[in-house]
Design a protein around this motif. Structure first.
Motif, PDB file in Angstrom:
ATOM      1  N   GLY A   1      57.576  35.153  69.433  1.00 49.75           N
ATOM      2  CA  GLY A   1      57.611  36.504  68.127  1.00 49.75           C
ATOM      3  C   GLY A   1      57.505  37.765  68.055  1.00 49.75           C
ATOM      4  N   LYS A   2      57.746  38.139  66.932  1.00 49.05           N
ATOM      5  CA  LYS A   2      57.090  39.971  67.373  1.00 49.05           C
ATOM      6  C   LYS A   2      56.513  39.747  66.267  1.00 49.05           C
ATOM      7  CE  LYS A   2      58.815  44.465  67.653  1.00 49.05           C
ATOM      8  NZ  LYS A   2      59.520  45.706  66.782  1.00 49.05           N
ATOM      9  N   LEU A   3      56.222  39.485  65.801  1.00 52.72           N
ATOM     10  CA  LEU A   3      56.150  39.910  64.111  1.00 52.72           C
ATOM     11  C   LEU A   3      54.953  39.778  63.988  1.00 52.72           C
ATOM     12  CD1 LEU A   3      59.157  39.702  61.457  1.00 52.72           C
ATOM     13  CD2 LEU A   3      58.229  41.736  62.966  1.00 52.72           C
TER      14      LEU A   3
ATOM     15  N   ARG B   1      73.304  41.786  57.395  1.00 48.99           N
ATOM     16  CA  ARG B   1      72.414  42.899  56.826  1.00 48.99           C
ATOM     17  C   ARG B   1      70.945  42.927  57.804  1.00 48.99           C
ATOM     18  NH1 ARG B   1      76.327  43.252  55.000  1.00 48.99           N
ATOM     19  NH2 ARG B   1      76.781  44.272  52.457  1.00 48.99           N
ATOM     20  N   TYR B   2      71.289  43.902  58.052  1.00 50.40           N
ATOM     21  CA  TYR B   2      69.764  44.201  58.817  1.00 50.40           C
ATOM     22  C   TYR B   2      69.212  45.756  59.315  1.00 50.40           C
ATOM     23  CZ  TYR B   2      65.696  43.307  62.526  1.00 50.40           C
ATOM     24  OH  TYR B   2      65.095  43.336  63.198  1.00 50.40           O
ATOM     25  N   ILE B   3      67.581  46.069  58.587  1.00 51.57           N
ATOM     26  CA  ILE B   3      67.447  47.344  57.975  1.00 51.57           C
ATOM     27  C   ILE B   3      66.386  47.607  59.095  1.00 51.57           C
ATOM     28  CG2 ILE B   3      65.275  48.633  56.279  1.00 51.57           C
ATOM     29  CD1 ILE B   3      66.951  47.070  54.087  1.00 51.57           C
TER      30      ILE B   3
ATOM     31  N   SER C   1      63.021  47.023  58.868  1.00 52.73           N
ATOM     32  CA  SER C   1      61.576  46.958  58.577  1.00 52.73           C
ATOM     33  C   SER C   1      61.494  45.840  57.812  1.00 52.73           C
ATOM     34  CB  SER C   1      62.062  47.549  57.433  1.00 52.73           C
ATOM     35  OG  SER C   1      61.558  49.415  57.375  1.00 52.73           O
ATOM     36  N   MET C   2      60.730  44.416  58.210  1.00 53.76           N
ATOM     37  CA  MET C   2      60.801  43.794  57.942  1.00 53.76           C
ATOM     38  C   MET C   2      60.281  43.603  56.216  1.00 53.76           C
ATOM     39  SD  MET C   2      57.629  40.402  58.094  1.00 53.76           S
ATOM     40  CE  MET C   2      58.149  39.032  58.006  1.00 53.76           C
ATOM     41  N   VAL C   3      59.465  44.370  55.400  1.00 56.80           N
ATOM     42  CA  VAL C   3      59.615  44.707  54.384  1.00 56.80           C
ATOM     43  C   VAL C   3      60.302  45.039  53.257  1.00 56.80           C
ATOM     44  CG1 VAL C   3      58.537  47.089  54.364  1.00 56.80           C
ATOM     45  CG2 VAL C   3      57.694  45.467  52.692  1.00 56.80           C
TER      46      VAL C   3
ATOM     47  N   VAL D   1      68.834  39.008  60.567  1.00 54.37           N
ATOM     48  CA  VAL D   1      68.698  38.746  62.141  1.00 54.37           C
ATOM     49  C   VAL D   1      68.809  40.657  62.669  1.00 54.37           C
ATOM     50  CG1 VAL D   1      70.393  37.653  62.922  1.00 54.37           C
ATOM     51  CG2 VAL D   1      67.391  36.978  63.447  1.00 54.37           C
ATOM     52  N   ASN D   2      68.091  40.502  64.172  1.00 54.27           N
ATOM     53  CA  ASN D   2      69.001  41.219  64.730  1.00 54.27           C
ATOM     54  C   ASN D   2      69.466  40.498  65.927  1.00 54.27           C
ATOM     55  OD1 ASN D   2      68.788  43.140  66.802  1.00 54.27           O
ATOM     56  ND2 ASN D   2      67.241  44.243  67.213  1.00 54.27           N
ATOM     57  N   GLU D   3      70.653  40.265  65.486  1.00 50.57           N
ATOM     58  CA  GLU D   3      72.080  39.851  66.900  1.00 50.57           C
ATOM     59  C   GLU D   3      71.615  40.654  67.938  1.00 50.57           C
ATOM     60  OE1 GLU D   3      74.547  39.000  63.479  1.00 50.57           O
ATOM     61  OE2 GLU D   3      75.283  38.547  64.931  1.00 50.57           O
TER      62      GLU D   3
ATOM     63  N   ILE E   1      65.474  36.566  59.798  1.00 48.44           N
ATOM     64  CA  ILE E   1      64.567  35.710  60.963  1.00 48.44           C
ATOM     65  C   ILE E   1      64.013  36.644  61.737  1.00 48.44           C
ATOM     66  CG2 ILE E   1      65.387  34.439  62.598  1.00 48.44           C
ATOM     67  CD1 ILE E   1      67.365  33.196  60.675  1.00 48.44           C
ATOM     68  N   TYR E   2      63.257  36.697  62.330  1.00 41.49           N
ATOM     69  CA  TYR E   2      62.554  37.234  63.655  1.00 41.49           C
ATOM     70  C   TYR E   2      61.800  36.109  64.130  1.00 41.49           C
ATOM     71  CZ  TYR E   2      61.975  41.388  66.442  1.00 41.49           C
ATOM     72  OH  TYR E   2      62.618  41.886  67.603  1.00 41.49           O
ATOM     73  N   PRO E   3      63.243  35.777  65.104  1.00 43.84           N
ATOM     74  CA  PRO E   3      62.436  34.448  66.266  1.00 43.84           C
ATOM     75  C   PRO E   3      61.787  34.682  67.734  1.00 43.84           C
ATOM     76  CG  PRO E   3      64.540  35.395  67.136  1.00 43.84           C
ATOM     77  CD  PRO E   3      64.217  36.461  65.614  1.00 43.84           C
TER      78      PRO E   3
ATOM     79  N   LEU F   1      52.276  50.312  57.563  1.00 42.20           N
ATOM     80  CA  LEU F   1      53.396  51.049  57.420  1.00 42.20           C
ATOM     81  C   LEU F   1      54.628  50.478  57.742  1.00 42.20           C
ATOM     82  CD1 LEU F   1      54.466  53.537  55.467  1.00 42.20           C
ATOM     83  CD2 LEU F   1      54.347  55.821  56.825  1.00 42.20           C
ATOM     84  N   ASP F   2      54.466  49.288  57.387  1.00 42.56           N
ATOM     85  CA  ASP F   2      55.803  49.120  58.172  1.00 42.56           C
ATOM     86  C   ASP F   2      57.257  48.981  58.100  1.00 42.56           C
ATOM     87  OD1 ASP F   2      56.761  45.733  59.170  1.00 42.56           O
ATOM     88  OD2 ASP F   2      57.937  45.907  57.531  1.00 42.56           O
ATOM     89  N   GLY F   3      57.626  48.776  59.596  1.00 39.39           N
ATOM     90  CA  GLY F   3      58.705  49.555  59.817  1.00 39.39           C
ATOM     91  C   GLY F   3      58.813  51.142  60.432  1.00 39.39           C
ATOM     92  N   SER F   4      57.610  51.755  60.659  1.00 41.75           N
ATOM     93  CA  SER F   4      57.717  53.213  60.459  1.00 41.75           C
ATOM     94  C   SER F   4      58.219  53.637  61.829  1.00 41.75           C
ATOM     95  CB  SER F   4      56.187  53.105  61.301  1.00 41.75           C
ATOM     96  OG  SER F   4      55.799  52.778  62.024  1.00 41.75           O
ATOM     97  N   SER F   5      59.054  52.540  62.525  1.00 37.81           N
ATOM     98  CA  SER F   5      60.494  53.385  63.638  1.00 37.81           C
ATOM     99  C   SER F   5      60.999  53.890  62.416  1.00 37.81           C
ATOM    100  CB  SER F   5      60.892  52.604  64.663  1.00 37.81           C
ATOM    101  OG  SER F   5      60.993  51.583  64.135  1.00 37.81           O
ATOM    102  N   ASN F   6      61.249  53.535  61.513  1.00 38.47           N
ATOM    103  CA  ASN F   6      62.247  54.163  60.359  1.00 38.47           C
ATOM    104  C   ASN F   6      62.547  55.469  60.073  1.00 38.47           C
ATOM    105  OD1 ASN F   6      64.731  52.429  60.767  1.00 38.47           O
ATOM    106  ND2 ASN F   6      63.456  50.317  59.835  1.00 38.47           N
TER     107      ASN F   6
HETATM  108  P1  AFP Z   1      58.053  49.049  63.117  1.00 37.42           P
HETATM  109  O1  AFP Z   1      56.307  49.229  62.174  1.00 37.42           O
HETATM  110  O2  AFP Z   1      57.079  49.595  65.005  1.00 37.42           O
HETATM  111  O3  AFP Z   1      59.171  49.853  62.883  1.00 37.42           O
HETATM  112  O4  AFP Z   1      58.028  47.854  63.826  1.00 37.42           O
HETATM  113  C1  AFP Z   1      58.848  47.287  62.422  1.00 37.42           C
HETATM  114  C2  AFP Z   1      59.166  45.878  62.786  1.00 37.42           C
HETATM  115  O5  AFP Z   1      58.037  45.577  63.304  1.00 37.42           O
HETATM  116  C3  AFP Z   1      59.524  44.767  62.075  1.00 37.42           C
HETATM  117  O6  AFP Z   1      58.748  46.112  60.155  1.00 37.42           O
HETATM  118  C4  AFP Z   1      60.357  44.676  61.514  1.00 37.42           C
HETATM  119  O7  AFP Z   1      61.701  43.571  60.943  1.00 37.42           O
HETATM  120  C5  AFP Z   1      61.043  44.612  63.480  1.00 37.42           C
HETATM  121  O8  AFP Z   1      59.759  45.579  63.828  1.00 37.42           O
HETATM  122  C6  AFP Z   1      61.279  44.958  63.576  1.00 37.42           C
HETATM  123  O9  AFP Z   1      61.762  44.931  65.562  1.00 37.42           O
HETATM  124  P2  AFP Z   1      63.309  44.755  66.009  1.00 37.42           P
HETATM  125  O10 AFP Z   1      63.677  46.570  66.235  1.00 37.42           O
HETATM  126  O11 AFP Z   1      62.510  44.073  67.519  1.00 37.42           O
HETATM  127  O12 AFP Z   1      64.827  44.135  65.373  1.00 37.42           O
END
Ligand code: AFP
Length: 345
Positions: free
Chosen positions: A274-276, A244-246, A248-250, A211-213, A264-266, A118-123
């Motif tokens: 990087g984080k991803l 635009r930045y949601i 959730s990478m997906v 990108v997360n500015e 971009i996730y740099p 579940l990618d983006g689950s903090s959303n």
């Molecule tokens: P979660 O799955 O913890 O919500 O993380 C989502 C994610 O891995 C990817 O889907 C997003 O693009 C990225 O993190 C968002 O990260 P930032 O909050 O640092 O922008």
């Protein structure tokens, strides 16, 4: 869009038709994709009623990356793994939610599957799109009875299939087996994924950057300059681009696939690598984007060519329309020296 507009084709039918085009195919990969499709329907149902069933929120634990785990993450993880365990095809699963490899009951299974359940689950708590991502490899070492992480450390170019399910305003599944990108939408009234595009192409250029500015201060100079370039007013080059930045990478990559542009996730001072995650976020989505005619790089080379060293490895990523990715690469290359100087100082 597909020319079979008037004829509804389900995911199951499509997979069987695709398999029939390969006379030697055993049908195992098809079965695996169908198993993922089934798990996706169950997860979709649960995501849609999350608020009602009180499944929202955190379960109190943290995953292998120290991030808090939402209840639905665990639910999705369990559903996907048990769907893969149904048939004797998959020998090993690597999931964002599990520290090590998950060995399934099938010693002879040919396939290794990576999952971001579940990618983006903090959303989830704010009703924003989330998704499941999968990446499938063939097991190379079939002589040894024991499985190890090394069996799973293959570069992205070796993926035999990859895809994602996006739980958005509708639930959608996109996948590739290396022959273009096929997209299906779940019709909840009949519980079937219906084919809506069997050769999705990404526009060669797009006017959205993603990108997360908020992390601007921690970026390399090349990326800072590129983002400033995106914001310059110049109608001949369709600038300024839209941001635009949601988160959730997906979902961000899905939008990029449809409208064009760049996600971009740099690397940054906060996330030097990087984080991803390479194996279950960046590789599968890069495979899809490349199959649709786009590009995905880590700032230097192709994501799919990175030799993995760890199953939960991270990487920077620049992914999207070919022209946009080439443009950001120009900026990164131009200011590469500053990057080296900064790392030495
Ligand atoms: P979660 O799955 O913890 O919500 O993380 C989502 C994610 O891995 C990817 O889907 C997003 O693009 C990225 O993190 C968002 O990260 P930032 O909050 O640092 O922008």
């Amino acid at each position: 869009m597909t020319d079979r507009k008037n004829k509804l084709i389900t995911l199951e039918e499509y997979i069987i038709q695709a398999q029939n085009r390969f006379p030697g195919a055993t049908g195992e990969l098809s079965q695996l994709l169908r198993d993922i499709g089934l798990a996706a329907k169950i997860i979709s149902r649960e995501v849609n009623k999350a608020g009602i069933t009180n499944i929202l929120g955190e379960d109190g634990s943290t995953n292998v990356h120290g991030e808090s785990v939402k209840k639905l993450d665990l639910f999705a993880d369990k559903q996907l793994i048990s769907a893969l365990n149904r048939s004797d095809i998959t020998c090993m699963v690597i999931s964002e939610e599990n520290d090590g490899i998950v060995e399934l009951d099938n010693d002879g299974g040919k396939y290794i599957v990576y999952l971001d359940p579940l990618d983006g689950s903090s959303n989830i708590d704010v009703n924003v799109s989330v998704g499941s991502i999968f990446s499938i490899y063939m097991r190379e070492n079939t002589d040894s009875k024991t499985l190890s992480k090394e069996d799973a450390l293959q570069p992205g170019v070796k993926q035999v299939a990859a895809g994602y399910v996006l739980y958005g305003s509708s639930t959608l599944m996109a996948y590739t087996t290396g022959l273009g990108v096929s997209v299906f939408t779940l019709d909840p009234s009949i519980g079937e994924f219906i084919l809506c595009d069997d050769d999705l192409q990404i526009p060669d250029f797009g006017t959205i950057y993603s990108v997360n500015e908020g992390s601007y201060q921690s970026w390399d100079l090349g990326l800072k300059k590129y983002v400033k370039y995106c914001q310059v007013e110049e109608p001949e080059t369709q600038r300024p681009y839209k941001a635009r930045y949601i988160g959730s990478m997906v979902a961000d990559v899905h939008r990029t696939l449809i409208t064009g542009g760049i996600f971009i996730y740099p690397n940054s001072s906060q996330y030097p690598s990087g984080k991803l995650r390479l194996m279950y976020e960046c590789n599968p989505l890069s495979f899809l984007i490349e199959q649709a005619g786009g590009m995905a790089i880590d700032g230097n080379g192709r994501i799919l060519e990175i030799k993995p060293e760890a199953i939960h490895q991270r990487t920077p990523i620049y992914i999207g329309s070919r022209q946009n990715v080439l443009k950001v690469k120009e900026f990164l290359d131009e200011y590469a020296e500053e990057r080296v100087k900064a790392s030495l100082s």
